[in-house]
Write an enzyme that holds these catalytic residues in place. Structure first.
Site, PDB file in Angstrom:
ATOM      1  N   SER A 161      35.564  46.662  48.136  1.00 45.59           N
ATOM      2  CA  SER A 161      34.134  46.529  47.835  1.00 45.59           C
ATOM      3  C   SER A 161      33.359  46.533  49.146  1.00 45.59           C
ATOM      4  CB  SER A 161      33.901  45.198  47.125  1.00 45.59           C
ATOM      5  OG  SER A 161      32.532  44.857  47.094  1.00 45.59           O
ATOM      6  N   TYR A 174      34.235  36.200  45.808  1.00 46.56           N
ATOM      7  CA  TYR A 174      34.419  37.649  45.650  1.00 46.56           C
ATOM      8  C   TYR A 174      34.599  38.295  47.021  1.00 46.56           C
ATOM      9  CZ  TYR A 174      33.590  42.454  44.042  1.00 46.56           C
ATOM     10  OH  TYR A 174      33.718  43.809  43.769  1.00 46.56           O
TER      11      TYR A 174
HETATM   12  N1  LIG Z   1      31.060  48.259  39.761  1.00 44.09           N
HETATM   13  C1  LIG Z   1      30.850  48.211  41.066  1.00 44.09           C
HETATM   14  O1  LIG Z   1      29.755  48.459  41.554  1.00 44.09           O
HETATM   15  C2  LIG Z   1      31.980  47.861  41.985  1.00 44.09           C
HETATM   16  C3  LIG Z   1      31.721  47.907  43.359  1.00 44.09           C
HETATM   17  C4  LIG Z   1      32.751  47.609  44.242  1.00 44.09           C
HETATM   18  C5  LIG Z   1      34.003  47.292  43.762  1.00 44.09           C
HETATM   19  N2  LIG Z   1      34.206  47.255  42.415  1.00 44.09           N
HETATM   20  C6  LIG Z   1      35.553  46.912  41.978  1.00 44.09           C
HETATM   21  O2  LIG Z   1      36.012  47.881  41.051  1.00 44.09           O
HETATM   22  C7  LIG Z   1      36.935  47.252  40.170  1.00 44.09           C
HETATM   23  C8  LIG Z   1      36.532  47.539  38.727  1.00 44.09           C
HETATM   24  O3  LIG Z   1      35.216  47.054  38.543  1.00 44.09           O
HETATM   25  P1  LIG Z   1      34.300  47.474  37.303  1.00 44.09           P
HETATM   26  O4  LIG Z   1      32.926  47.534  37.828  1.00 44.09           O
HETATM   27  O5  LIG Z   1      34.879  48.615  36.573  1.00 44.09           O
HETATM   28  O6  LIG Z   1      34.423  46.113  36.442  1.00 44.09           O
HETATM   29  P2  LIG Z   1      34.540  45.862  34.880  1.00 44.09           P
HETATM   30  O7  LIG Z   1      33.706  46.842  34.118  1.00 44.09           O
HETATM   31  O8  LIG Z   1      34.276  44.411  34.719  1.00 44.09           O
HETATM   32  O9  LIG Z   1      36.079  46.191  34.555  1.00 44.09           O
HETATM   33  C9  LIG Z   1      37.117  45.413  35.079  1.00 44.09           C
HETATM   34  C10 LIG Z   1      38.289  45.464  34.120  1.00 44.09           C
HETATM   35  O10 LIG Z   1      39.362  44.700  34.700  1.00 44.09           O
HETATM   36  C11 LIG Z   1      39.865  43.842  33.687  1.00 44.09           C
HETATM   37  N3  LIG Z   1      40.463  42.623  34.203  1.00 44.09           N
HETATM   38  C12 LIG Z   1      39.846  41.592  34.810  1.00 44.09           C
HETATM   39  N4  LIG Z   1      40.708  40.602  35.040  1.00 44.09           N
HETATM   40  C13 LIG Z   1      41.904  41.002  34.577  1.00 44.09           C
HETATM   41  C14 LIG Z   1      43.183  40.410  34.511  1.00 44.09           C
HETATM   42  N5  LIG Z   1      43.393  39.156  34.949  1.00 44.09           N
HETATM   43  N6  LIG Z   1      44.206  41.107  33.966  1.00 44.09           N
HETATM   44  C15 LIG Z   1      44.004  42.342  33.477  1.00 44.09           C
HETATM   45  N7  LIG Z   1      42.800  42.962  33.496  1.00 44.09           N
HETATM   46  C16 LIG Z   1      41.761  42.290  34.040  1.00 44.09           C
HETATM   47  C17 LIG Z   1      38.617  43.489  32.881  1.00 44.09           C
HETATM   48  O11 LIG Z   1      38.930  42.918  31.623  1.00 44.09           O
HETATM   49  P3  LIG Z   1      38.201  41.483  31.248  1.00 44.09           P
HETATM   50  O12 LIG Z   1      36.782  41.565  31.651  1.00 44.09           O
HETATM   51  O13 LIG Z   1      38.416  41.317  29.794  1.00 44.09           O
HETATM   52  O14 LIG Z   1      38.910  40.436  32.025  1.00 44.09           O
HETATM   53  C18 LIG Z   1      37.935  44.843  32.776  1.00 44.09           C
HETATM   54  O15 LIG Z   1      38.416  45.609  31.699  1.00 44.09           O
HETATM   55  C19 LIG Z   1      36.925  45.759  40.502  1.00 44.09           C
HETATM   56  O16 LIG Z   1      38.007  45.465  41.358  1.00 44.09           O
HETATM   57  C20 LIG Z   1      35.618  45.599  41.240  1.00 44.09           C
HETATM   58  O17 LIG Z   1      35.625  44.498  42.110  1.00 44.09           O
HETATM   59  C21 LIG Z   1      33.228  47.515  41.521  1.00 44.09           C
END
Ligand SMILES: NC(=O)c1ccc[n+]([C@@H]2O[C@H](COP(=O)([O-])OP(=O)(O)OC[C@H]3O[C@@H](n4cnc5c(N)ncnc54)[C@H](OP(=O)(O)O)[C@@H]3O)[C@@H](O)[C@H]2O)c1
Length: 271
Positions: A161, A174
């Site tokens: 991130s 985070y």
């Molecule tokens: N979106 C952004 O702007 C952004 C920017 C930088 C980095 N990221 C990184 O990209 C990655 C994905 O983010 P996203 O934006 O796609 O988030 P998201 O829409 O919240 O999706 C994350 C997924 O991971 C699952 N997850 C969380 N904890 C888990 C666990 N203990 N075991 C198995 N699955 C789990 C969640 O399920 P539940 O919610 O049901 O737990 C959800 O389906 C993350 O690592 C995030 O930090 C995102």
């Protein structure tokens, strides 16, 4: 003086980027970035193992001419639980006999009234954030690296991130988790490079997913974040697919230990 010769490998451009038949684990694959990354690998002909805490929706249909590796192996597990990481790795080997790529994408960004309070709520947010973003990723990466070392090849992609390298308000757990994951990548890259395992960080900028939906919908926060993006738009999860395929493929065979920002130019921007 002549250097060591490059390893044998594909030389045509399409072969360099080919991931057909590779076995790829993507965590957090039910929605958002993980769903797009898993769909991207499936559409490129990889065998995909999708891992999430929640039920995994069907993969989107792929183009007719696309190579199809078969249905994904879907595993519904909470990655913070006990032996879930070794269970995921065992299930992958049972089904496919090898592991070529791990995308450590599952992550959480949890709200907390006062993350600096000495309170049960703040403690719980800290613990859960470190458990998902760092410790679960560590256990999977540790096991995956050993399997890949035995094979003599593999690629691990840790999703970090902007918060791993810049200061953002109100979410210290985070940032700490992502910064530690970023550094873990370097340790793994150093320790497993000789065995052909490459380990890199994929660093997304602001991507519109459930995680960022509140700030995407808030006009002031939306505009404030947009003002940092040289490409003048928020990212979409699909923007991460090409960079992931690159890091997974032989096109990146001499790439390890890097940060690959996919952020619309956020980190590079001056004025
Ligand atoms: N979106 C952004 O702007 C952004 C920017 C930088 C980095 N990221 C990184 O990209 C990655 C994905 O983010 P996203 O934006 O796609 O988030 P998201 O829409 O919240 O999706 C994350 C997924 O991971 C699952 N997850 C969380 N904890 C888990 C666990 N203990 N075991 C198995 N699955 C789990 C969640 O399920 P539940 O919610 O049901 O737990 C959800 O389906 C993350 O690592 C995030 O930090 C995102």
């Amino acid at each position: 003086m002549a250097g060591a010769s490059a390893p044998e490998g594909p030389s045509t451009t399409s072969a360099l980027f080919d991931v057909t038949g590779r076995v790829v684990i993507v965590t957090g694959a039910a929605r958002g970035n993980g769903a797009a990354i898993a769909a991207g690998f499936a559409a490129a002909g990889a065998h995909v193992v999708r891992v999430d805490r929640i039920d995994l929706p069907p993969l989107p249909p792929v183009e007719e001419q696309a190579p199809v590796a078969g249905p994904p192996l879907d595993l519904t597990v909470d990655l913070v639980e006990g032996r879930s990481a070794s269970g995921v790795l065992e299930a992958t080997l049972d089904s496919f006999g090898r592991l070529d790529v791990l995308v450590n994408n599952a992550g959480v960004s949890l709200a907390c009234d006062d993350p600096y309070a000495d309170s049960p709520d703040a403690e719980a947010v800290w613990d859960r954030t470190l458990a998902v973003n760092l410790e679960a990723a560590w256990r999977l990466a540790r096991g995956a690296a050993r399997i890949m070392a035995g094979q003599g090849s593999g690629s691990i992609i840790n999703v970090t991130s902007l918060g791993a390298v810049r200061g953002f308000p109100g979410n210290p757990s985070y940032q700490a988790s992502k910064a530690a994951l970023r550094q873990l990548t370097l340790a793994l890259a150093r320790d497993f490079g000789k065995q052909g395992v490459r380990v890199n960080n994929l660093c997304p900028g602001y991507i519109h997913t459930a995680m960022t939906d509140a700030s995407f919908r808030d006009p002031q926060k939306h505009a404030e974040r947009l003002s940092h993006m040289m490409l003048d738009r928020w990212g979409m999860s699909e923007d991460l697919v090409g960079p992931c395929l690159f890091l997974a493929s032989d096109a990146a065979r001499y790439v390890t230990g890097i940060d690959l920002p996919v952020d619309g130019g956020w980190l590079a921007r001056g004025l």
